[in-house]
Design an enzyme around this catalytic site. Structure first.
Site, short mmCIF file in Angstrom:
data_model
loop_
_atom_site.label_atom_id
_atom_site.label_comp_id
_atom_site.label_asym_id
_atom_site.label_seq_id
_atom_site.Cartn_x
_atom_site.Cartn_y
_atom_site.Cartn_z
N CYS A 25 -14.20 17.79 -15.03
CA CYS A 25 -12.89 18.22 -15.51
C CYS A 25 -12.51 17.42 -16.75
O CYS A 25 -12.82 16.24 -16.87
CB CYS A 25 -11.85 18.03 -14.42
SG CYS A 25 -12.19 19.02 -12.96
N HIS A 69 -9.39 18.95 -5.35
CA HIS A 69 -9.03 17.60 -5.74
C HIS A 69 -10.02 16.61 -5.11
O HIS A 69 -10.66 16.91 -4.11
CB HIS A 69 -7.60 17.30 -5.32
CG HIS A 69 -6.59 18.03 -6.17
ND1 HIS A 69 -5.25 18.05 -5.90
CD2 HIS A 69 -6.78 18.78 -7.29
CE1 HIS A 69 -4.63 18.77 -6.84
NE2 HIS A 69 -5.53 19.22 -7.68
N GLU A 71 -9.72 13.87 -3.34
CA GLU A 71 -9.55 13.48 -1.93
C GLU A 71 -9.91 14.63 -1.00
O GLU A 71 -10.47 14.42 0.08
CB GLU A 71 -8.14 12.95 -1.67
CG GLU A 71 -6.99 13.90 -1.96
CD GLU A 71 -6.54 13.86 -3.42
OE1 GLU A 71 -7.37 14.12 -4.31
OE2 GLU A 71 -5.34 13.62 -3.65
N CYS A 97 -1.41 14.76 -4.25
CA CYS A 97 -0.40 15.81 -4.42
C CYS A 97 0.07 16.26 -3.04
O CYS A 97 -0.42 15.80 -2.02
CB CYS A 97 -1.01 16.97 -5.19
SG CYS A 97 -2.24 17.92 -4.26
N CYS A 100 -2.83 17.84 -0.80
CA CYS A 100 -3.80 16.87 -0.30
C CYS A 100 -3.18 15.90 0.69
O CYS A 100 -3.86 15.45 1.61
CB CYS A 100 -4.44 16.11 -1.44
SG CYS A 100 -5.49 17.16 -2.46
N TYR A 118 1.03 9.77 -9.35
CA TYR A 118 1.17 11.13 -9.85
C TYR A 118 2.65 11.38 -10.11
O TYR A 118 3.50 10.83 -9.40
CB TYR A 118 0.62 12.07 -8.76
CG TYR A 118 0.55 13.53 -9.08
CD1 TYR A 118 -0.12 13.98 -10.21
CD2 TYR A 118 1.11 14.46 -8.21
CE1 TYR A 118 -0.20 15.33 -10.48
CE2 TYR A 118 1.04 15.82 -8.48
CZ TYR A 118 0.38 16.26 -9.61
OH TYR A 118 0.30 17.59 -9.88
ZN LIG Z 1 -4.38 17.18 -4.45
#
Ligand SMILES: [Zn+2]
Length: 142
Positions: A25, A69, A71, A97, A100, A118
């Protein structure tokens, strides 16, 4: 003992950072490690599911919805093994997030150590409410 734990925390988080560099990414590179009983039982970085192209962003530069993601990838890796996340610690470069954080709690992870927060803190708030121990360990502490 506490000092020793901090030493390990810093080292694992450094490894998670290193792992994040493997991500294809462009917008964000996130790395995760799951440690249980002093053993790394899983790792992950953000990316597309297996069998899909490695590009995380579409032509307009937006992250594709099916990118997993870091995790989530690490937790799913444990799910497909004989191991379990119960009582484990998650080391992650970026705080989880909302989506997650649900997985983390439900997988039985008891502690999350993260290097940067975040912008949306609702994932962290959720984990706190769920009784998951949170440790913020910014990189400068090295
Ligand atoms: Zn996430």
């Amino acid at each position: 003992m506490k000092k020793k734990q901090l030493k390990y925390d810093i080292a694992y988080l450094k490894m998670a950072t290193e792992w994040g560099q493997l991500s294809h990414c462009i917008r964000k590179k996130v790395g995760a490690l799951i440690v249980k009983d002093r053993m790394i039982i899983s790792d992950g970085y953000n990316g597309t599911p297996s069998g899909f192209e490695n590009f995380c962003e579409d032509e307009e530069g937006y992250t594709k919805w099916y990118v997993l993601h870091a995790e989530a990838n690490a937790i799913l890796k444990v799910a497909s093994s004989t191991q379990s996340c119960k009582g484990a610690t998650l080391y992650i470069t970026l705080s989880p997030c909302q989506q997650c954080s649900k997985l983390i709690h439900q997988a039985g992870i008891k502690r999350v150590v993260y290097a940067s927060a975040y912008k949306d803190r609702s994932g962290l708030d959720f984990l706190e409410k769920a009784g998951v121990e949170l440790t913020y360990l910014p990189n400068e502490q090295e």
